[in-house]
Write an enzyme that holds these catalytic residues in place. Structure first.
Site, PDB file in Angstrom:
ATOM      1  N   CYS A  39      21.355  32.997  29.037  1.00 58.19           N
ATOM      2  CA  CYS A  39      20.049  33.276  28.420  1.00 58.19           C
ATOM      3  C   CYS A  39      19.899  34.766  28.144  1.00 58.19           C
ATOM      4  O   CYS A  39      19.027  35.172  27.403  1.00 58.19           O
ATOM      5  CB  CYS A  39      18.905  32.825  29.309  1.00 58.19           C
ATOM      6  SG  CYS A  39      19.281  31.561  30.474  1.00 58.19           S
ATOM      7  N   ASN A  66      23.993  31.906  39.440  1.00 60.57           N
ATOM      8  CA  ASN A  66      24.637  31.502  38.181  1.00 60.57           C
ATOM      9  C   ASN A  66      25.526  32.589  37.598  1.00 60.57           C
ATOM     10  O   ASN A  66      26.486  32.300  36.896  1.00 60.57           O
ATOM     11  CB  ASN A  66      23.579  31.071  37.152  1.00 60.57           C
ATOM     12  CG  ASN A  66      22.381  31.977  37.103  1.00 60.57           C
ATOM     13  OD1 ASN A  66      21.725  32.196  38.117  1.00 60.57           O
ATOM     14  ND2 ASN A  66      22.097  32.522  35.943  1.00 60.57           N
ATOM     15  N   THR A  90       8.388   8.138  29.336  1.00 61.13           N
ATOM     16  CA  THR A  90       9.382   7.064  29.342  1.00 61.13           C
ATOM     17  C   THR A  90      10.736   7.618  29.772  1.00 61.13           C
ATOM     18  O   THR A  90      11.169   8.663  29.266  1.00 61.13           O
ATOM     19  CB  THR A  90       9.485   6.432  27.938  1.00 61.13           C
ATOM     20  OG1 THR A  90       8.176   5.971  27.593  1.00 61.13           O
ATOM     21  CG2 THR A  90      10.470   5.276  27.907  1.00 61.13           C
ATOM     22  N   GLN A 107      23.500  25.382  40.126  1.00 60.14           N
ATOM     23  CA  GLN A 107      24.911  25.781  39.999  1.00 60.14           C
ATOM     24  C   GLN A 107      25.774  25.245  41.129  1.00 60.14           C
ATOM     25  O   GLN A 107      26.994  25.283  41.037  1.00 60.14           O
ATOM     26  CB  GLN A 107      25.038  27.312  39.946  1.00 60.14           C
ATOM     27  CG  GLN A 107      24.494  27.933  38.682  1.00 60.14           C
ATOM     28  CD  GLN A 107      25.289  27.562  37.417  1.00 60.14           C
ATOM     29  OE1 GLN A 107      26.409  27.040  37.474  1.00 60.14           O
ATOM     30  NE2 GLN A 107      24.695  27.797  36.260  1.00 60.14           N
ATOM     31  N   SER A 133      20.727  19.989  37.760  1.00 62.36           N
ATOM     32  CA  SER A 133      20.685  19.804  36.306  1.00 62.36           C
ATOM     33  C   SER A 133      21.982  19.145  35.842  1.00 62.36           C
ATOM     34  O   SER A 133      23.075  19.576  36.224  1.00 62.36           O
ATOM     35  CB  SER A 133      20.522  21.171  35.642  1.00 62.36           C
ATOM     36  OG  SER A 133      20.612  21.035  34.242  1.00 62.36           O
ATOM     37  N   GLY A 134      21.851  18.130  34.976  1.00 67.20           N
ATOM     38  CA  GLY A 134      23.007  17.341  34.555  1.00 67.20           C
ATOM     39  C   GLY A 134      24.080  18.130  33.822  1.00 67.20           C
ATOM     40  O   GLY A 134      25.272  17.933  34.046  1.00 67.20           O
ATOM     41  N   HIS A 135      23.647  19.053  32.947  1.00 62.22           N
ATOM     42  CA  HIS A 135      24.654  19.651  32.061  1.00 62.22           C
ATOM     43  C   HIS A 135      25.545  20.672  32.751  1.00 62.22           C
ATOM     44  O   HIS A 135      26.485  21.188  32.152  1.00 62.22           O
ATOM     45  CB  HIS A 135      24.003  20.242  30.794  1.00 62.22           C
ATOM     46  CG  HIS A 135      23.213  21.486  30.971  1.00 62.22           C
ATOM     47  ND1 HIS A 135      23.653  22.695  30.493  1.00 62.22           N
ATOM     48  CD2 HIS A 135      22.008  21.725  31.512  1.00 62.22           C
ATOM     49  CE1 HIS A 135      22.738  23.625  30.750  1.00 62.22           C
ATOM     50  NE2 HIS A 135      21.727  23.058  31.366  1.00 62.22           N
ATOM     51  N   GLY A 193      16.930  21.425  34.672  1.00 62.63           N
ATOM     52  CA  GLY A 193      16.776  22.220  35.888  1.00 62.63           C
ATOM     53  C   GLY A 193      15.495  23.036  35.867  1.00 62.63           C
ATOM     54  O   GLY A 193      14.820  23.187  36.895  1.00 62.63           O
TER      55      GLY A 193
END
Ligand SMILES: Cc1ncc(COP(=O)(O)O)c(C=O)c1O
Length: 378
Positions: free
Chosen positions: A324, A150, A236, A178, A198-200, A71
């Site tokens: 964070c 968030n 890649t 989020q 964001s994937g996670h 993200g």
């Protein structure tokens, strides 16, 4: 002892169906997707399918999706692209409650000579659209405003915000890290130029994300290198994680209504019970206008950090503010911007649920948490 994981805004568990989809990319579809041999082509097809799934989830076209590493990259890349396309303009508008991926990027821009307007929020965490209108000038290149917060889960009226910004011919980015997977988003209806995910945060692994770039929006790559991602991001492709993100998006979108209700019911039940059993506690943020999974509690005269450690002794994972920020006793910028009084702000605690949260886990929290607070207050 089973872990009660209530820190899903920090990160989510990878869904087993996502892992299953991803694993063959390590030992079968491992060739470089740019390879012209048949195995390379198969890897490419996997990425194409993932792009389609992400696009379907956002109700946009696959060409409008650029895969990223996270993200943070999406946020940085969108603002960077917008500014590159308008070199004659040097004003950026954002809010005081953005994630550091936007806030700290804006601070860096300030050092480089850009003028940044950080919009206020009210005590419920809401944004005043009049204040936004008044902040826009002929010099404004881009506005970056998050979809949902968030820490508090407060959802901004991004469609209305995007309309206001687009009426002035200004580029608009929204950090929807989020929100994606927790609320339905259609890029046909939301007139944003860029949107970050964001994937996670939606049960894919850490280290993959996507940036929506509207077909006619200007874009220049942030990561310079090869011609991957149709020339929009060098490097890649991370086939396994991109495939994982595609599957995670498909699962999130297919189950959204049902999961939304399940999570919302648990969250609201938890909040009601905790507010009844803990005196001088309150919820940070607009109670109606929030993501279904997020609860930010302000508890007077305790340290949120200490409460998190105590909960951890009972195998309950929560967070004292944004992930964070953990470790710092300074109230987070979000709580400061909302004007949460210090005696409450330092006792702030975030619980964030997911599709895997169960009623038993919430009952376990309800058994332990009020007692911990009482003990600490003594
Ligand atoms: C609102 C928001 N934006 C951006 C990010 C950064 O995402 P990532 O961890 O994938 O870099 C986060 C992560 O917590 C977030 O909550």
């Amino acid at each position: 002892m089973t872990i009660v994981y209530l820190d899903n805004n920090a990160t989510t568990k990878v869904d087993p169906e996502v892992t299953e989809e991803m694993l063959p990319c390590f030992d079968k579809f491992y060739p470089n997707p740019s390879g012209t041999h048949s195995l390379g082509k198969q890897a490419r097809e996997k990425i194409d399918l993932a792009r389609q799934r992400v696009a379907q989830g956002l109700d946009c076209s696959p060409e409008e999706i650029v895969f990223t590493s996270c993200g943070t990259e999406g946020d940085n890349a969108a603002i960077n692209a917008a500014l590159n396309s308008r070199p004659e303009k040097n004003h950026v508008v954002t809010t005081k409650v953005e994630h550091p991926a936007v806030l700290n990027y804006c601070r860096l821009l300030e050092e480089k000579g850009y003028r940044i307007t950080y919009l206020d929020v009210d005590t419920a965490g809401n944004l005043d659209t009049e204040q936004l209108k008044n902040s826009l000038t002929p010099d404004t290149a881009v506005v970056s405003i998050m979809y949902a917060n968030n820490e508090t889960g407060v959802v901004f009226p991004v469609s209305r915000i995007a309309e206001i910004v687009k009426e002035k011919g200004i580029l608009f980015h929204t950090d929807a890290v989020q929100a994606v997977g927790k609320t339905r988003i259609s890029m046909q209806e939301l007139p944003a130029d860029y949107l970050t995910l964001s994937g996670h945060k939606l049960h894919a692994p850490k280290g993959v994300g996507a940036l929506f770039v509207r077909r006619n929006a200007p874009f220049s790559p942030f990561i310079i290198g090869g011609s991957q991602e149709y020339g929009r991001r060098g490097g890649t492709e991370n086939t396994p994680f991109i495939v994982a993100l595609g599957k995670a998006m498909e699962l999130a979108v297919n189950n959204l209504e049902h999961e939304y209700q399940h999570i919302l019911n648990l969250r609201d039940y938890m909040e009601d019970k905790l507010l009844q059993s803990i005196p001088e506690a309150r919820i940070n943020g607009d109670r109606c206008n929030r993501l279904p999974n997020t609860s930010s509690f302000a508890i007077k005269d305790v340290s949120g950090e200490d409460v998190v450690l105590k909960l951890d002794e009972h195998s309950i994972c929560a967070s004292a503010g944004a992930a964070c920020k953990a470790g710092s006793m300074e109230p987070s910028p979000v709580l400061k911007a909302m004007g949460v009084p210090f005696h409450y702000a330092k006792g702030c605690l975030r619980f964030s649920l997911s599709r895997f949260t169960t009623a038993n886990e919430i009952e376990f929290l309800l058994q332990k948490f009020p007692g911990i607070v009482e003990e600490m207050r003594k």
